[in-house]
Motif scaffolding. Structure first.
Motif, PDB file in Angstrom:
ATOM      1  N   ARG A   1     -14.950  19.282 -26.956  1.00  0.00           N
ATOM      2  CA  ARG A   1     -16.251  18.631 -27.769  1.00  0.00           C
ATOM      3  C   ARG A   1     -17.071  19.847 -28.030  1.00  0.00           C
TER       4      ARG A   1
ATOM      5  N   GLU B   1      -6.658   8.342 -21.022  1.00  0.00           N
ATOM      6  CA  GLU B   1      -7.650   9.054 -21.806  1.00  0.00           C
ATOM      7  C   GLU B   1      -7.464   9.089 -23.215  1.00  0.00           C
TER       8      GLU B   1
ATOM      9  N   HIS C   1     -11.076  15.518 -18.063  1.00  0.00           N
ATOM     10  CA  HIS C   1     -12.598  15.673 -18.543  1.00  0.00           C
ATOM     11  C   HIS C   1     -12.893  17.140 -18.752  1.00  0.00           C
TER      12      HIS C   1
ATOM     13  N   ASP D   1     -10.397  17.406 -31.748  1.00  0.00           N
ATOM     14  CA  ASP D   1     -10.759  16.069 -31.529  1.00  0.00           C
ATOM     15  C   ASP D   1      -9.711  15.217 -31.538  1.00  0.00           C
TER      16      ASP D   1
ATOM     17  N   LEU E   1     -11.559  17.586 -22.420  1.00  0.00           N
ATOM     18  CA  LEU E   1     -12.723  16.795 -23.382  1.00  0.00           C
ATOM     19  C   LEU E   1     -14.010  17.640 -23.529  1.00  0.00           C
TER      20      LEU E   1
END
Length: 595
Positions: A316, A583, A309, A489, A312
């Motif tokens: 991002r 994930e 998490h 990404d 990510l």
């Protein structure tokens, strides 16, 4: 760009212009505009009122009105401040080509105007004429040696051209001209941190820190340089010092996590969590670094879903800062295949030297490990991720390097191609005059292996391969200091991996047999000696048992894997991607059959 002082006019008018200018500088735009318009109602073509109102229109976001007023204010073009300001307004809109003659006119009126030289250089640089821009910055600095903006811009341009020694000299000049300016200290520290003269660079960094002990970025660059040298305890102390100065400087926390000097119980961890939960006022760069640092700490503690998490979120945020396109990358690689295929490789352009060893592959595929194994050999020097070849292309191609590389190289006469090869080899020899082989482990060299073979037909190529999912996960969970824009990404990362696989399949089919050794990371860590012997034999060298003790050697390692490659071979990164199987949907879909 700023309003010039009002000229001598009738006293009452002069006072009104001065009052309006004062209000304009204070940000009281409506009041200033009212005075200018009152004056223009009486004298519609008064240059001063037209010009200052034009600048005000620019400041308040009315570009069309600004341009009209500024153009009308120029008259015969004899007022250098007016011409300069108009050029600046056009430059601010990205209209560089139109700004250039105005900067040139300003310099005709005053050749010693360093601001105008800076503006002209910036316009030329923006249009891709970097060499001409450098000459203009140098002209301006000859007139005004303390023009800091020019020194800093010049340093950036010299970096683009690969003129690293001159970049360092420019940064030293900038700092010498303004030693209390934090920008000059930080820019000098950055380039010192990348210097190959590392001990001298450390001494200069220490001197900078004495003058600027409260600049955390100086502690960061010292810590990173100490990490390159393998002095991890000292590196950790420098990075902790950066956090002591600024607890929100999470770039230092991220670097600390990379050398395994943080644990979840460290006091900086709750600080990161608290600040990242309410990021207002925290620069995006620090948010990115904080999320990557937390991801690393959580992963090391076995908390994989929370770790991913954090990765990510860091990716991002960073992806929003960069420009990248899979389709543009695809077109570029296709151009390289078309330009440097079998026909190009048959050109007699190369130097037969066996000095270079090119280690290529995806980032995080084991290139650093392979280089360190080879560099353990007494006849091999580990060069790291060298920019010598790209620097030579920049010098010879100029603007075509960035916009038309393959066609630009293909159009070169053979003599110039041999000159590029000679410059590269001279750079390698300067790194290690007595070495029989020098490694260049720039992973992205995989893109142009046909060109590399044509230039250096006697060079060895080593292609490092690793499980596609493990490779991509390692990229995604690493915050690269430079480049690798495809890795932020999951979908784009998988798409790039497919492009890389297609490129390597093409080179595999057209390179002469024996030119390239392909080595799998998993096999190397499973049986180090067998892989090391294959490497050494491929490079045409006798076996040296020191290759197996590479982690004990004292050498600089400037790579994202600086800590790992100083450890004995470990297998914990094999099948790392399985930790995050739930994930990885966008990545696995993009990889398709390669997953």
């Amino acid at each position: 760009m700023s309003p010039a002082s009002p000229p001598q006019t009738p006293e009452a008018l002069r006072r009104r212009l001065a009052q309006a200018l004062d209000w304009q500088r204070q940000g009281r735009h409506a009041e200033a505009e009212r005075v200018y318009r009152d004056i223009l109602a009486e004298s519609p073509e008064l240059p001063e009122a037209l010009h200052y109102l034009g600048l005000l229109a620019h400041q308040t976001g009315r570009p069309g009105l600004a341009e009209d007023l500024l153009r009308r204010s120029l008259g015969d073009g004899s007022h250098p401040g007016f011409v300069y300001n108009y050029a600046g307004v056009l430059a601010a809109q990205g209209r560089w080509q139109e700004a250039i003659p105005l900067y040139q006119r300003t310099l005709e009126l005053g050749p010693g105007n360093a601001d105008a030289w800076h503006g002209l250089a910036s316009a030329l640089h923006a249009l891709g004429h970097t060499e001409d821009a450098v000459a203009c910055w140098q002209r301006g600095l000859a007139a005004v040696p303390a023009h800091i903006e020019s020194w800093l811009a010049l340093a950036d341009a010299l970096r683009e051209l690969g003129r690293r020694d001159e970049e360092l000299a420019a940064c030293r000049h900038a700092h010498g001209a303004a030693p209390q300016d934090a920008r000059t200290a930080e820019r000098l520290a950055e380039v010192l941190g990348e210097s190959s003269a590392r001990e001298e660079a450390l001494r200069e960094l220490d001197a900078l820190l004495k003058a600027h002990p409260r600049l955390p970025v100086l502690h960061l660059h010292k810590g990173l340089l100490l990490g390159v040298l393998g002095r991890f305890d000292e590196a950790a102390a420098a990075l902790q010092a950066a956090l002591a100065v600024d607890p929100d400087f999470f770039q230092a926390a991220s670097a600390l996590a990379g050398i395994r000097k943080l644990a979840l119980g460290d006091p900086v961890v709750p600080r990161m969590r608290e600040r990242l939960a309410r990021p207002g006022g925290l620069p995006v760069s620090e948010q990115v670094s904080g999320h990557f640092a937390l991801g690393k700490l959580l992963e090391d503690d076995g908390e994989y879903p929370p770790a991913f998490h954090e990765y990510l979120e860091g990716n991002r945020l960073y992806r929003r800062l960069i420009r990248y396109s899979t389709e543009s990358q695809r077109r570029y690689l296709e151009e390289l295949r078309r330009g440097f295929g079998p026909e190009f490789m048959r050109r007699s352009t190369g130097d037969p030297s066996e000095l270079p060893v090119f280690i290529v592959g995806m980032p995080r595929s084991g290139t650093s490990l392979v280089e360190q194994v080879l560099a353990g050999h007494g006849a091999v020097h580990g060069g790291g991720e060298l920019t010598l070849l790209s620097d030579a292309w920049r010098r010879h191609l100029g603007p075509r390097f960035a916009v038309d590389f393959a066609a630009g190289v293909a159009a070169m006469p053979d003599a110039e191609l041999r000159a590029v090869a000679g410059e590269y080899l001279a750079g390698l020899r300067a790194l290690a005059p007595r070495a029989s082989r020098v490694t260049d482990k720039m992973p992205s060299n995989f893109m142009q292996l046909g060109l590399i073979h044509a230039l250096f037909p006697g060079a060895r190529i080593v292609h490092c391969r690793r499980d596609p999912v493990d490779t991509c996960v390692s990229c995604f969970t690493n915050l690269f200091r430079n480049g690798q824009l495809f890795s932020y990404d999951l979908k784009e990362l998988g798409e790039f991996y497919r492009l890389y696989a297609e490129q390597m399949e093409y080179w595999r089919g057209v390179l002469p047999a024996g030119t390239m050794l392909e080595l799998d990371y998993e096999e190397l860590v499973q049986d180090l000696e067998s892989g090391a012997r294959r490497l050494v034999a491929h490079c045409g060298l006798a076996w040296d048992p020191a290759c197996l003790d590479f982690h004990t050697a004292e050498r600089a390692v400037q790579t994202a894997s600086a800590w790992q490659v100083r450890q004995p071979v470990y297998r914990s990164s094999v099948q790392r991607g399985r930790r995050y199987a739930d994930e990885l949907g966008p990545l696995l879909e993009a990889l398709g059959s390669l997953a």
